[in-house]
Enzyme design. Structure first.
Site, PDB file in Angstrom:
ATOM      1  N   TYR A 102      71.080  72.213 117.935  1.00  0.00           N
ATOM      2  CA  TYR A 102      70.637  70.942 118.514  1.00  0.00           C
ATOM      3  C   TYR A 102      71.679  70.382 119.484  1.00  0.00           C
ATOM      4  CZ  TYR A 102      68.931  66.060 118.434  1.00  0.00           C
ATOM      5  OH  TYR A 102      68.469  64.808 118.765  1.00  0.00           O
ATOM      6  N   LYS A 139      71.244  69.726 123.486  1.00  0.00           N
ATOM      7  CA  LYS A 139      71.313  68.347 123.962  1.00  0.00           C
ATOM      8  C   LYS A 139      72.435  68.139 124.977  1.00  0.00           C
ATOM      9  CE  LYS A 139      67.832  66.390 122.037  1.00  0.00           C
ATOM     10  NZ  LYS A 139      66.665  66.084 122.909  1.00  0.00           N
TER      11      LYS A 139
END
Length: 305
Positions: free
Chosen positions: A165, A169
């Site tokens: 993640y 991101k």
């Protein structure tokens, strides 16, 4: 000054629940026509259902707005293209894109499978690329576009168990930084939102009293400031629980070492100067870093010989 989206067409991905739902409802309330995109999968990306997206459309229409639901998987460019084409056929333009769709597959790096890493990157990074690519030429042709990337403090600062993640991101910020340069002449402004909110993505990560403060609506107030006519460009807006801040990447002024001192020993010996933040500044393009280093080299006494 009131912020209105009358006459604007917006696409919000992952808009069936949580932040995306809040963004879509708020845009519609202020006059935008909204494509409510949601694959309808579970938090880890498994499964598919259009029920949540259709419910958001129902609420928008009930309140006098215009919207339609689309179940495109943002990780599949052909499905995204079809969604964008449908928006063009219905409303003739696309003004706003909020890249919000996401999944979580949290595990420590030691336990994370290649598939868990790939799937998260596919949705967050490739999904953002696919949606942005599908609207880019439309926005260039109409000389207007507002694009919001959804980044995260997990990428900017790190978070245990989120290498997949966090990587994705942080990557969308690299995408933003270059698109800002390429879109400027066509008034395409690209910004990033770093949200903290209580959604189904975070519902089991925080105690209930904390979740009550972290409303999606508080984050949406920030999101909408990034996609109106007078929006900034290249901003990372952090939002959560009614708090708003900006984040930027700064570079220290640094040092110059002449050729005979360009060794790891000398770099280490000058680490305090390299880390000195008193003259640090943000750089608006990669070439400025090169220019800075070349200027230092040219100004050094050894270059005058």
């Amino acid at each position: 000054m009131g912020i209105s989206f009358e006459g604007k067409v917006a696409i919000v991905t992952g808009a069936g629940n949580g932040l995306g739902r809040s963004h879509a409802l708020a845009l519609a309330e202020r006059g935008a026509k909204v494509v409510v995109n949601d694959l309808g999968g579970a938090r880890d990306g498994m499964g598919q259902s259009s029920e949540a997206a259709r419910e958001v459309v129902r609420l928008i229409e009930e309140r006098g707005g215009e919207a339609f639901a689309h179940g495109a998987n943002v990780a599949r460019f052909d499905e995204v293209e079809e969604m964008v084409e449908q928006a063009l056929e219905k409303w003739g333009r696309v003004d706003i894109l909020i890249n919000n769709a996401g999944i979580l597959r949290d595990k420590s790096f030691a336990k994370m499978s290649v598939e868990d890493f790939q799937q998260v990157v596919d949705v967050h990074l490739m999904g953002t690329f696919n949606c942005t690519k599908a609207v880019w030429e439309i926005m260039r042709a109409q000389n207007y576009g507002r694009i919001v990337m959804t980044t995260s403090s997990s990428g900017m600062y790190g978070n245990f168990g989120q290498t997949n993640y966090g990587s994705a991101k942080m990557a969308v910020l690299g995408l933003m930084n270059t698109l800002v340069l390429e879109g400027a002449k066509n008034d395409i402004r690209v910004n990033a939102l770093a949200p903290t909110a209580s959604t189904r993505m975070t519902e089991d990560l925080m105690p209930e009293h904390v979740q009550k403060r972290l409303t999606p609506e508080a984050v949406t107030a920030g999101a909408l400031t990034l996609c109106h006519d007078d929006a900034p460009n290249r901003m990372i807006l952090c939002a959560g629980a009614g708090g708003y801040a900006s984040s930027r990447i700064f570079e220290t002024d640094g040092i110059y070492l002449p050729v005979d001192q360009q060794t790891p020993e000398q770099v280490w010996a000058h680490f305090d100067q390299i880390n000195d933040t008193t003259q640090q500044e943000p750089l608006d393009s990669a070439v400025l870093q090169t220019q800075k280093f070349l200027t230092k080299a040219a100004a050094h006494p050894s270059a005058q010989k």
